[in-house]
Design an enzyme around this catalytic site. Structure first.
Site, PDB file in Angstrom:
ATOM      1  N   HIS B  79       6.076 -14.473   7.715  1.00 55.97           N
ATOM      2  CA  HIS B  79       4.722 -14.036   8.065  1.00 55.97           C
ATOM      3  C   HIS B  79       4.416 -12.691   7.393  1.00 55.97           C
ATOM      4  O   HIS B  79       3.363 -12.510   6.774  1.00 55.97           O
ATOM      5  CB  HIS B  79       4.593 -13.915   9.590  1.00 55.97           C
ATOM      6  CG  HIS B  79       3.407 -13.123  10.057  1.00 55.97           C
ATOM      7  ND1 HIS B  79       2.121 -13.592   9.988  1.00 55.97           N
ATOM      8  CD2 HIS B  79       3.309 -11.873  10.587  1.00 55.97           C
ATOM      9  CE1 HIS B  79       1.291 -12.678  10.461  1.00 55.97           C
ATOM     10  NE2 HIS B  79       1.980 -11.618  10.825  1.00 55.97           N
ATOM     11  N   ASP B 108     -15.637  -5.855 -19.104  1.00 56.32           N
ATOM     12  CA  ASP B 108     -14.561  -6.641 -18.483  1.00 56.32           C
ATOM     13  C   ASP B 108     -13.396  -5.694 -18.242  1.00 56.32           C
ATOM     14  O   ASP B 108     -13.515  -4.486 -18.465  1.00 56.32           O
ATOM     15  CB  ASP B 108     -14.139  -7.807 -19.397  1.00 56.32           C
ATOM     16  CG  ASP B 108     -13.516  -8.964 -18.601  1.00 56.32           C
ATOM     17  OD1 ASP B 108     -12.551  -8.706 -17.856  1.00 56.32           O
ATOM     18  OD2 ASP B 108     -13.995 -10.096 -18.722  1.00 56.32           O
ATOM     19  N   TRP B 144      11.349  -8.807   6.700  1.00 56.20           N
ATOM     20  CA  TRP B 144      10.777  -8.615   5.357  1.00 56.20           C
ATOM     21  C   TRP B 144      11.403  -7.422   4.657  1.00 56.20           C
ATOM     22  O   TRP B 144      11.339  -7.304   3.444  1.00 56.20           O
ATOM     23  CB  TRP B 144       9.256  -8.468   5.437  1.00 56.20           C
ATOM     24  CG  TRP B 144       8.758  -7.082   5.761  1.00 56.20           C
ATOM     25  CD1 TRP B 144       8.686  -6.524   7.003  1.00 56.20           C
ATOM     26  CD2 TRP B 144       8.285  -6.091   4.835  1.00 56.20           C
ATOM     27  NE1 TRP B 144       8.192  -5.246   6.916  1.00 56.20           N
ATOM     28  CE2 TRP B 144       7.939  -4.956   5.591  1.00 56.20           C
ATOM     29  CE3 TRP B 144       8.111  -6.048   3.453  1.00 56.20           C
ATOM     30  CZ2 TRP B 144       7.430  -3.792   5.008  1.00 56.20           C
ATOM     31  CZ3 TRP B 144       7.607  -4.885   2.878  1.00 56.20           C
ATOM     32  CH2 TRP B 144       7.275  -3.777   3.643  1.00 56.20           C
ATOM     33  N   SER B 171       3.602  -9.227 -11.427  1.00 53.05           N
ATOM     34  CA  SER B 171       2.164  -9.469 -11.304  1.00 53.05           C
ATOM     35  C   SER B 171       1.436  -8.200 -10.861  1.00 53.05           C
ATOM     36  O   SER B 171       0.412  -7.810 -11.434  1.00 53.05           O
ATOM     37  CB  SER B 171       1.922 -10.595 -10.298  1.00 53.05           C
ATOM     38  OG  SER B 171       0.584 -10.624  -9.889  1.00 53.05           O
ATOM     39  N   SER B 172       1.981  -7.531  -9.840  1.00 46.91           N
ATOM     40  CA  SER B 172       1.341  -6.311  -9.325  1.00 46.91           C
ATOM     41  C   SER B 172       1.320  -5.212 -10.375  1.00 46.91           C
ATOM     42  O   SER B 172       0.325  -4.500 -10.533  1.00 46.91           O
ATOM     43  CB  SER B 172       2.087  -5.786  -8.102  1.00 46.91           C
ATOM     44  OG  SER B 172       1.923  -6.648  -7.033  1.00 46.91           O
ATOM     45  N   HIS B 255       7.040   2.912   1.990  1.00 45.04           N
ATOM     46  CA  HIS B 255       5.980   3.724   2.557  1.00 45.04           C
ATOM     47  C   HIS B 255       4.766   3.841   1.646  1.00 45.04           C
ATOM     48  O   HIS B 255       3.643   3.642   2.106  1.00 45.04           O
ATOM     49  CB  HIS B 255       6.426   5.071   3.096  1.00 45.04           C
ATOM     50  CG  HIS B 255       5.390   5.555   4.063  1.00 45.04           C
ATOM     51  ND1 HIS B 255       5.290   5.080   5.345  1.00 45.04           N
ATOM     52  CD2 HIS B 255       4.311   6.333   3.880  1.00 45.04           C
ATOM     53  CE1 HIS B 255       4.213   5.563   5.920  1.00 45.04           C
ATOM     54  NE2 HIS B 255       3.591   6.333   5.051  1.00 45.04           N
ATOM     55  N   GLU B 257       3.882   1.645  -0.243  1.00 40.59           N
ATOM     56  CA  GLU B 257       3.298   0.301  -0.116  1.00 40.59           C
ATOM     57  C   GLU B 257       2.265   0.255   1.018  1.00 40.59           C
ATOM     58  O   GLU B 257       1.233  -0.399   0.914  1.00 40.59           O
ATOM     59  CB  GLU B 257       4.420  -0.719   0.138  1.00 40.59           C
ATOM     60  CG  GLU B 257       3.984  -2.108   0.536  1.00 40.59           C
ATOM     61  CD  GLU B 257       3.270  -2.875  -0.578  1.00 40.59           C
ATOM     62  OE1 GLU B 257       3.401  -2.470  -1.748  1.00 40.59           O
ATOM     63  OE2 GLU B 257       2.573  -3.859  -0.256  1.00 40.59           O
ATOM     64  N   TYR B 259       0.333   2.592   1.857  1.00 40.72           N
ATOM     65  CA  TYR B 259      -0.906   3.201   1.350  1.00 40.72           C
ATOM     66  C   TYR B 259      -1.540   2.345   0.264  1.00 40.72           C
ATOM     67  O   TYR B 259      -2.754   2.393   0.086  1.00 40.72           O
ATOM     68  CB  TYR B 259      -0.646   4.643   0.909  1.00 40.72           C
ATOM     69  CG  TYR B 259      -0.326   5.453   2.133  1.00 40.72           C
ATOM     70  CD1 TYR B 259      -1.363   5.865   2.963  1.00 40.72           C
ATOM     71  CD2 TYR B 259       0.976   5.708   2.520  1.00 40.72           C
ATOM     72  CE1 TYR B 259      -1.089   6.525   4.142  1.00 40.72           C
ATOM     73  CE2 TYR B 259       1.257   6.369   3.687  1.00 40.72           C
ATOM     74  CZ  TYR B 259       0.222   6.782   4.495  1.00 40.72           C
ATOM     75  OH  TYR B 259       0.497   7.425   5.672  1.00 40.72           O
ATOM     76  N   SER B 270     -15.833   3.605   2.385  1.00 37.16           N
ATOM     77  CA  SER B 270     -16.624   4.712   1.834  1.00 37.16           C
ATOM     78  C   SER B 270     -17.807   4.222   1.007  1.00 37.16           C
ATOM     79  O   SER B 270     -18.701   5.006   0.690  1.00 37.16           O
ATOM     80  CB  SER B 270     -15.740   5.621   0.967  1.00 37.16           C
ATOM     81  OG  SER B 270     -14.654   6.095   1.701  1.00 37.16           O
ATOM     82  N   HIS B 304      10.900   8.398   7.728  1.00 33.63           N
ATOM     83  CA  HIS B 304      10.431   8.251   9.115  1.00 33.63           C
ATOM     84  C   HIS B 304      10.592   6.807   9.597  1.00 33.63           C
ATOM     85  O   HIS B 304      10.431   6.541  10.781  1.00 33.63           O
ATOM     86  CB  HIS B 304       8.991   8.771   9.300  1.00 33.63           C
ATOM     87  CG  HIS B 304       7.918   7.980   8.619  1.00 33.63           C
ATOM     88  ND1 HIS B 304       6.775   8.566   8.132  1.00 33.63           N
ATOM     89  CD2 HIS B 304       7.795   6.662   8.330  1.00 33.63           C
ATOM     90  CE1 HIS B 304       6.002   7.633   7.598  1.00 33.63           C
ATOM     91  NE2 HIS B 304       6.601   6.479   7.699  1.00 33.63           N
ATOM     92  N   HIS B 305      10.908   5.898   8.660  1.00 33.04           N
ATOM     93  CA  HIS B 305      11.224   4.527   9.070  1.00 33.04           C
ATOM     94  C   HIS B 305      12.679   4.405   9.508  1.00 33.04           C
ATOM     95  O   HIS B 305      13.110   3.337   9.901  1.00 33.04           O
ATOM     96  CB  HIS B 305      10.973   3.556   7.911  1.00 33.04           C
ATOM     97  CG  HIS B 305       9.531   3.497   7.490  1.00 33.04           C
ATOM     98  ND1 HIS B 305       8.620   2.633   8.037  1.00 33.04           N
ATOM     99  CD2 HIS B 305       8.835   4.232   6.585  1.00 33.04           C
ATOM    100  CE1 HIS B 305       7.432   2.815   7.482  1.00 33.04           C
ATOM    101  NE2 HIS B 305       7.529   3.781   6.597  1.00 33.04           N
ATOM    102  N   THR B 330      -6.142  12.285   6.205  1.00 32.54           N
ATOM    103  CA  THR B 330      -6.719  11.103   6.857  1.00 32.54           C
ATOM    104  C   THR B 330      -7.829  11.530   7.812  1.00 32.54           C
ATOM    105  O   THR B 330      -8.880  10.882   7.899  1.00 32.54           O
ATOM    106  CB  THR B 330      -5.630  10.317   7.615  1.00 32.54           C
ATOM    107  OG1 THR B 330      -4.522  10.139   6.740  1.00 32.54           O
ATOM    108  CG2 THR B 330      -6.135   8.948   8.042  1.00 32.54           C
ATOM    109  N   LYS B 333     -10.980  12.136   6.023  1.00 29.47           N
ATOM    110  CA  LYS B 333     -11.712  10.898   5.726  1.00 29.47           C
ATOM    111  C   LYS B 333     -12.502  10.425   6.943  1.00 29.47           C
ATOM    112  O   LYS B 333     -13.692  10.106   6.831  1.00 29.47           O
ATOM    113  CB  LYS B 333     -10.724   9.805   5.289  1.00 29.47           C
ATOM    114  CG  LYS B 333     -10.238  10.019   3.878  1.00 29.47           C
ATOM    115  CD  LYS B 333      -9.353   8.901   3.434  1.00 29.47           C
ATOM    116  CE  LYS B 333      -9.105   8.986   1.945  1.00 29.47           C
ATOM    117  NZ  LYS B 333     -10.309   8.722   1.147  1.00 29.47           N
ATOM    118  N   ARG B 452      11.182  -5.885  19.130  1.00 27.44           N
ATOM    119  CA  ARG B 452      10.541  -6.734  18.122  1.00 27.44           C
ATOM    120  C   ARG B 452      11.458  -7.910  17.798  1.00 27.44           C
ATOM    121  O   ARG B 452      12.641  -7.871  18.056  1.00 27.44           O
ATOM    122  CB  ARG B 452      10.363  -5.994  16.795  1.00 27.44           C
ATOM    123  CG  ARG B 452       9.655  -4.741  16.809  1.00 27.44           C
ATOM    124  CD  ARG B 452       9.832  -4.020  15.465  1.00 27.44           C
ATOM    125  NE  ARG B 452       9.265  -4.784  14.343  1.00 27.44           N
ATOM    126  CZ  ARG B 452       9.208  -4.312  13.093  1.00 27.44           C
ATOM    127  NH1 ARG B 452       9.668  -3.114  12.801  1.00 27.44           N
ATOM    128  NH2 ARG B 452       8.690  -5.038  12.137  1.00 27.44           N
TER     129      ARG B 452
END
Lengths: 40, 539
Positions: B79, B108, B144, B171-172, B255, B257, B259, B270, B304-305, B330, B333, B452
């Site tokens: 998932h 283009d 994951w 690809s990315s 991390h 990722e 963002y 925005s 922090h993870h 943040t 924003k 979890r």
């Protein structure tokens, strides 16, 4: 870099190539650091 | 290679190819490739979503009902992978493909053929990943995050997962190179960097994040591969390695990722809020600098993870403070979005409803993020449902809501038709209510100690789980309305969209006809500062 490259096709192609070259070089450096893990 | 970077196009290319195969499989057109990305992302959203439905069905009440525990672990792992790499990221790439050339006045993308390849790698990558369900031993089930030693103790599905990561990573990276090359080199004359729409800015910064961290993920999973199959011991303590090293390398990717999945969302919001507030964005430059600050900080918060792995106290303090620092840009924003709305002539069409919901609900996810950043508190929260609640507020009511907002906002420009505002609003209200019923109780479950990634749980957690599952089923079913609205708009809607579509919309993308022609800006547009999305910000 405030203004984009000229609209002259040749200059624009060259600018795109430079950008891509720089980014690919950065990726190669990062991957190279990992490669070092396998040889040292 | 940079054909579209030139103005020497041929006149016979003005229309889309008639042949279905040539148009959709061999496309080099940014709009068609953008459409392909968006359709792919929607498909993955439903595949990942169906896994979520199974997870919530199993957790509807205590005990084992529907699935075996190992299959449950496969579901949670897949998932996440499908939603992150298949739904959210490709959706943003699709939006970027569609809108960036239109917003900067480019004909283009800079590298149209590579653009085609970036997309077509994805179906292959996901075929590899999803086919692992049919392997002996099943799909990856170690989460994951692929933490060793657990992830490499299963069957050969980890090899499929690693190959998937490599292919989708390529690809990315190619997509990111394309976006950077387009934004830096393809802007129309007069489109200075600080006149670009915020969505373009956020994608530029996101693309640099992708370039910096996708190779790191590729490196980490390659080390995992050689540990399993080629006798290395990078992460094997018995061989002199360290499993925690993987966590450091993974989260150095992981991390940023986070963002990568939220900065383009900030850009979308925005764009939408000024349009429906009929005011220029408050603090345009501050928004750009805040985005860049968040991107920079994202590289120095990864541990922090991992607060509970046994880091030195100094490291825990550093990563705690650095993480809390992210609240500053943040906050800038959120403040600017609210201030843009302040005293504006607000109307609440569906995109604006999703945008306002984003501001409120993403902020809830941000607050729980601050709570998780506190080292002493994190020891209590870590690996509980509180974390699940936190990142779903950020990713569902944050990233996914922004994508829905963007689809409603730009769909009239893409299709030339107006979607049904009534059904859009029904979709919104059902979504916003059910998503809170789904995820808010998970905070309580986490604080009460429910872990979890478990298929069964103590009866003490039964009520909130049942509420959460009901919310989940309603949220899942509601998304069928979204598909219905899109299909109706594209194929059946009678009401035509104007070129400008929205009364308050500004920017180059609204100067082209609706639907946007197959080729746009073959002749560079003349930039009129008063028509730019953010006005003449230099003064």
């Amino acid at each position: 870099m405030q203004q984009p490259a000229s609209f002259d096709p040749a200059q624009r192609r060259a600018a795109v190539r430079r950008t891509v070259g720089f980014l690919v070089a950065a990726i190669v450096v990062i991957l190279g650091l990992f490669l070092l893990q396998f040889v040292v | 290679m940079a054909h579209a970077a030139t103005q020497d196009h041929h006149d016979d290319h003005h229309e889309a190819p008639k042949s279905f195969f040539r148009r959709w499989f061999m496309s080099t057109n940014h709009k068609d490739i953008g459409t392909l990305y968006l359709i792919f992302a929607l498909l993955m959203f439903f595949i990942g979503g169906s896994m979520a439905m199974l997870i919530r069905a199993e957790l509807f009440e205590p005990g084992l009902q529907l699935v075996q525990p190992y299959f449950f672990n496969e579901l949670t792992t897949m998932h996440a992978l499908v939603m992150i790499f298949g739904a959210i990221m490709p959706a943003f790439v699709g939006l970027g493909n569609w809108m960036i050339p239109l917003m900067v006045g480019a004909p283009d993308m800079a590298l149209p053929r590579m653009n085609n390849m970036s997309f077509w790698l994805l179906p292959f990558a996901f075929t590899i990943l999803l086919s692992s369900f049919f392997l002996p031993g099943g799909a990856p089930a170690g989460g994951w995050t692929m933490y060793p030693p657990l992830s490499i103790q299963g069957g050969d599905s980890i090899a499929f997962l690693i190959f998937f990561v490599h292919v989708s990573g390529i690809s990315s990276i190619m997509g990111a190179i394309n976006i950077i090359a387009t934004i830096l080199n393809m802007r129309a004359p007069g489109m200075d960097l600080l006149k670009m729409p915020i969505f373009v800015w956020t994608w530029l910064i996101t693309a640099f994040l992708l370039i910096a961290v996708m190779p790191v993920l590729a490196g980490a999973v390659t080390m995992l591969l050689t540990d399993k199959y080629f006798g290395t011991s990078f992460f094997n303590a018995a061989g002199g390695g360290d499993p925690v090293l993987f966590q450091h390398v993974f989260w150095f990717f992981g991390h940023p990722e986070v963002y990568i999945m939220i900065l383009p969302a900030f850009g979308i919001i925005s764009e939408i809020i000024p349009t429906f507030s009929r005011k220029p964005l408050f603090g345009y430059k501050a928004m750009v600098y805040a985005t860049a600050s968040i991107a920079f900080l994202s590289f120095i918060v990864w541990a922090h993870h991992m607060f509970a792995v046994g880091l030195p106290l100094g490291a825990e303090l550093f990563f705690m403070y650095a993480t809390m620092l992210i609240a500053v840009p943040t906050g800038v924003k959120v403040f600017n979005w609210v201030t843009t709305m302040w005293k504006g002539s607000l109307t609440f069409e569906t995109p604006m409803l999703f945008a306002v919901a984003f501001v409120i609900l993403f902020t809830i996810g941000g607050f729980s993020g601050i709570m998780l950043a506190l080292v002493p508190a994190d020891f209590q929260y870590q690996d509980t449902y509180f974390v699940v609640a936190h990142f779903h507020y950020v990713l569902v009511t944050g990233a996914a809501f922004s994508i829905m907002a963007a689809v409603y906002y730009w769909l009239p420009k893409w299709s030339g038709n107006m979607y049904s505002e009534r059904w859009g609003k029904i979709h919104f209200w059902l979504s916003v209510i059910s998503v809170n019923v789904l995820f808010f109780p998970q905070h309580f479950l986490g604080l009460a100690g429910m872990p979890r990634r478990v298929p069964d749980y103590n009866v003490a957690f039964a009520d909130f789980n049942m509420i959460s599952s009901i919310g989940g089923f309603v949220f899942g079913a509601t998304q069928l309305i979204f598909v219905g609205v899109i299909i109706h708009c594209v194929f059946f809607a009678k009401k035509k969209a104007t070129d400008r579509v929205w009364e308050g919309s500004k920017g180059l993308e609204w100067t082209v006809p609706s639907p946007a022609p197959h080729h746009t800006f073959s002749v560079p547009p003349v930039i009129d500062d008063s028509q730019l999305a953010h006005g003449d910000v230099g003064h």
